[in-house]
Design an enzyme around this catalytic site. Sequence first.
Site, short mmCIF file in Angstrom:
data_model
loop_
_atom_site.label_atom_id
_atom_site.label_comp_id
_atom_site.label_asym_id
_atom_site.label_seq_id
_atom_site.Cartn_x
_atom_site.Cartn_y
_atom_site.Cartn_z
N TYR A 119 65.68 16.90 50.56
CA TYR A 119 64.72 17.52 49.69
C TYR A 119 65.39 17.81 48.30
O TYR A 119 64.47 17.50 47.41
CB TYR A 119 64.27 18.71 50.54
CG TYR A 119 63.49 19.83 49.91
CD1 TYR A 119 62.21 19.36 49.18
CD2 TYR A 119 63.59 21.11 49.80
CE1 TYR A 119 61.26 19.94 48.63
CE2 TYR A 119 62.78 21.93 49.40
CZ TYR A 119 61.58 21.43 48.72
OH TYR A 119 60.67 22.27 48.22
N TYR B 84 76.08 30.11 58.72
CA TYR B 84 75.53 29.28 57.70
C TYR B 84 75.77 30.08 56.32
O TYR B 84 76.39 29.35 55.58
CB TYR B 84 73.80 29.08 57.74
CG TYR B 84 73.31 28.80 56.54
CD1 TYR B 84 73.63 27.48 56.14
CD2 TYR B 84 72.47 29.59 55.53
CE1 TYR B 84 73.04 26.96 54.83
CE2 TYR B 84 71.94 29.06 54.52
CZ TYR B 84 72.13 27.77 54.10
OH TYR B 84 71.87 27.38 53.08
N ARG C 234 61.69 36.99 64.02
CA ARG C 234 62.99 36.10 63.97
C ARG C 234 64.13 36.72 63.74
O ARG C 234 64.16 37.28 62.58
CB ARG C 234 62.72 34.80 63.14
CG ARG C 234 63.48 33.73 63.22
CD ARG C 234 63.07 32.42 62.40
NE ARG C 234 63.13 32.69 61.07
CZ ARG C 234 63.06 31.89 59.76
NH1 ARG C 234 62.46 30.88 60.28
NH2 ARG C 234 63.24 32.09 58.48
N1 UFG Z 1 58.21 32.40 58.87
C1 UFG Z 1 56.98 32.92 59.40
N2 UFG Z 1 56.76 31.70 60.31
C2 UFG Z 1 57.38 30.47 60.43
C3 UFG Z 1 58.35 30.26 59.57
C4 UFG Z 1 58.92 31.47 58.50
O1 UFG Z 1 56.65 33.75 59.61
O2 UFG Z 1 56.99 29.57 60.90
C5 UFG Z 1 58.61 33.61 57.85
C6 UFG Z 1 60.25 34.00 58.02
O3 UFG Z 1 60.39 35.26 59.09
C7 UFG Z 1 60.58 34.23 56.53
C8 UFG Z 1 59.56 33.67 55.64
O4 UFG Z 1 58.66 33.09 56.39
O5 UFG Z 1 60.46 35.83 56.15
C9 UFG Z 1 60.36 32.78 55.01
O6 UFG Z 1 61.13 31.84 55.92
P1 UFG Z 1 61.68 30.60 55.81
O7 UFG Z 1 62.36 29.95 57.09
O8 UFG Z 1 60.95 29.51 55.15
O9 UFG Z 1 62.93 30.66 54.77
P2 UFG Z 1 64.37 31.81 54.61
O10 UFG Z 1 63.88 32.94 54.10
O11 UFG Z 1 64.35 32.28 56.50
O12 UFG Z 1 65.48 31.03 54.68
C10 UFG Z 1 65.69 30.69 53.20
C11 UFG Z 1 66.40 29.33 53.29
C12 UFG Z 1 67.83 29.47 53.93
C13 UFG Z 1 68.45 30.75 53.62
C14 UFG Z 1 67.90 31.85 53.23
C15 UFG Z 1 68.45 32.96 52.84
O13 UFG Z 1 65.86 28.51 53.77
O14 UFG Z 1 68.53 28.46 53.88
O15 UFG Z 1 66.54 31.62 52.49
O16 UFG Z 1 68.59 33.97 53.58
F1 UFG Z 1 69.44 30.92 54.43
#
Ligand code: UFG
Length: 327
Positions: free
Chosen positions: A12, A141, A282
């Site tokens: 990506y 990670y 989560r």
């Molecule tokens: N979320 C939902 N529903 C979904 C997916 C995500 O509510 O189906 C929420 C998550 O709980 C979070 C937000 O949307 O609050 C963003 O989630 P993402 O999975 O898009 O991204 P993250 O913040 O979990 O992860 C990102 C990077 C990781 C990194 C992290 C840093 O993708 O690689 O930030 O903590 F580790």
Amino acid sequence: MHKVLVVGGAGYIGSHMVKRLGQLGCAVTTLDNLSSGHRDAVLCGDFIHGDLANTALLARLLQPGRFDAVMHFASFIQVGESVQDPAKYYENNVTNTLHLLGAMRAARVNRFIFSSTAATFGEPQYSPIDERHPQQPINPYGRSKLMIEQVLEDYDRAYGLKSVCLRYFNAAGADPDGELGERHEPETHLIPLVLQAASGRRSHISVFGRDYDTPDGTCIRDYIHINDLCEAHWLSLQSLMQGAGSQRYNLGNGQGFSVQAVIEAAQRVTGRTIAVQDAPLREGDPARLVADATLARQQLGWRPQFADLDTLVRHAWAWEQRMAGLT
Ligand code: UFG
């Protein structure tokens, strides 16, 4: 122009970087094992299908004088998976990166730009998060990325290998020309999932928790446009080429948006109703992750161009429509 090896250039972020480097006139070589990347996402330069575990390949590829710098995007990125299968993360994100650094040393390539992450900070102790924030990752990670940051400090001191570690907050959006975008399998990131719910590729979007200590109860993240991330890499490359020392930068807009706000932006941009279901939180999701990117602004002169959430979602939507066969 600069000769750059982009490891993970079919993924990506890497694929957007390869395109950008090509446009800037660099000689780009992509090395990717296509475990999650896509060959057709590499729009310019040479492509080598190979794995970082293959040290003989690395030794052949990294001949003295062939590259000025290496950018490394080839990591596994799923926090949950890293808890269930830490070996997968340490073997690829740490051991394989050490192979790459070893081949660089042998070839005397002394400039390295590393994709690090906000996950190296762990649970935020204050917000926004600047570079002085303690790094106490709470999952394999984040630890795997922090380990490499530490290795790089030692390699600079001992071998003079100069590195820039870029700690991305939430990379999002897509190439404004519509040629590239996010294609993770499985997709776990919020914005593409919301847009898949808008296009009909998914029935709904699940909201992971509504009881966080935030104004609307959903988690707040700092979404940073992929092209702005690429710009930060380019500025980092230039600074290393000009002889600057090693640096670490947090990259985000400094502006947080809640999950609810992202869903509303997606409804505005797509003009579609998006089915939303509440789901349990989560594990390991902090309520708020927002970057203080002042240092990158001051030292690199970095200025994000696409800080506006609707613009970012619009670019991601153009890509999703293409993926869903709607255009
Ligand atoms: N979320 C939902 N529903 C979904 C997916 C995500 O509510 O189906 C929420 C998550 O709980 C979070 C937000 O949307 O609050 C963003 O989630 P993402 O999975 O898009 O991204 P993250 O913040 O979990 O992860 C990102 C990077 C990781 C990194 C992290 C840093 O993708 O690689 O930030 O903590 F580790």
